[in-house]
Write an enzyme that holds these catalytic residues in place. Sequence first.
Site, PDB file in Angstrom:
ATOM      1  N   CYS A  92      34.949 -28.341 -19.070  1.00 18.80           N
ATOM      2  CA  CYS A  92      35.649 -29.410 -20.023  1.00 18.80           C
ATOM      3  C   CYS A  92      36.535 -30.356 -19.104  1.00 18.80           C
ATOM      4  O   CYS A  92      36.462 -31.476 -19.288  1.00 18.80           O
ATOM      5  CB  CYS A  92      36.438 -28.818 -21.197  1.00 18.80           C
ATOM      6  SG  CYS A  92      35.753 -27.533 -21.920  1.00 18.80           S
TER       7      CYS A  92
HETATM    8  C1  BEZ Z   1      34.747 -24.360 -19.833  1.00 16.44           C
HETATM    9  O1  BEZ Z   1      34.783 -25.432 -20.355  1.00 16.44           O
HETATM   10  O2  BEZ Z   1      34.847 -24.226 -18.608  1.00 16.44           O
HETATM   11  C2  BEZ Z   1      34.307 -23.281 -20.641  1.00 16.44           C
HETATM   12  C3  BEZ Z   1      35.033 -22.905 -21.916  1.00 16.44           C
HETATM   13  C4  BEZ Z   1      34.818 -21.810 -22.574  1.00 16.44           C
HETATM   14  C5  BEZ Z   1      33.829 -20.950 -22.200  1.00 16.44           C
HETATM   15  C6  BEZ Z   1      33.144 -21.106 -20.863  1.00 16.44           C
HETATM   16  C7  BEZ Z   1      33.397 -22.254 -20.161  1.00 16.44           C
END
Ligand code: BEZ
Length: 268
Positions: A92
Site C-alpha cells: 500500500c
Molecule cells: C501490503 O499492503 O503490503 C499488504 C497488506 C495486507 C496483506 C499483505 C500485504
Amino acid sequence: MSAFVPALRALARPSVRRMVKPVVAQRTFVATPRRFAARPAFMEKEQPRLRLGAVAPNFVAETTHGKLDFHQYIGDSWCILFSHPADFTPVCTTELGAFAKLRPEFDARNVKLIGLSANGLAQHDEWVKDIDEVTGSAMHAGSDGSFPVIADETREVAWLYDMVDQAQIESLATAFTIRSVFIIDPAKKIRLVMTYPASTGRNTAEVLRVVDSLQTADKNGIATPVNWTAGEDVIVPPTVSTQDAKKKFGADNVRELKPYLRFTTLRK
Ligand code: BEZ
C-alpha cells in the site's frame, strides 16, 4: 489472504519486531490486524453488491482533508476511489506514493483521487509522512500530490463498497479492507470495479488507461481494443452500422476486417 497475513502477524509480535531492523526512521510499525469484539450491526446484513452503471453510494466520512460528503467531493469531476488493506503496510505504501506522484496526470483528465483504509486519522497522518519519505511523493496535506484518505476505522464505507473480506466477516479477525479501485464518472455512476489480492499492488498505468478509454468512448461513441492506449485506433461499436460510421468518421476512415470488427482513427 495467502502467506502475507501470517507474515504480518509474525512481524507484529514484539519478539520478532526486536529482531527486525527498521529500514527507515523510528516510527512504530502498526500494521496490527484487529479483532472485532463483536460484529458491528451493519455487518449483519448482506454486503451490498456494486454493479457497473449503478450510482456510487454516497457517504460522509472523516478524511485527511477533513470531513467530506463523497458526492459533493466528486462534484463535476471523475473520481477514483481506491482502498488499502491497512496503513503502514508495504504494498500500500508503494501504491499511495505512485498515485500521489501521478496527480498531474489525474488532474489533466479531471479526475479526483480519494483513498481509504480502515485506520484512524492520526495513523493516516503518520503514514503519509512515511509514504513521502520512501517514495519521494508530496502527499502531505497542502502539497502537489495530496488527496484525501478516508479514515474508515469502523469499516462502514468499506462495507458500502463491498470491500470487507468474507473470511474476515465470519471470523471477526484480521479486518483488513480489500484492495479495490472504483472509477466513478461525473454523474456519480460506477464505471469500473477492480478487486486485487492483498499481495498484488495495482498498476497505475492501467488505471489511467481505463480513464482514457472511458472518456474517449463517452466523447466519441467508440470502443477500444485490447491493450489500447490514447491516440491509437479505436473500434466502431456493434450498435453503429458501417454506413453510419462512415458518415460520422469519414468515408475513407472505417476499415472493416469483419462486418463486426471495424476500426477508425479519431481525428483531432
Ligand atoms: C501490503 O499492503 O503490503 C499488504 C497488506 C495486507 C496483506 C499483505 C500485504
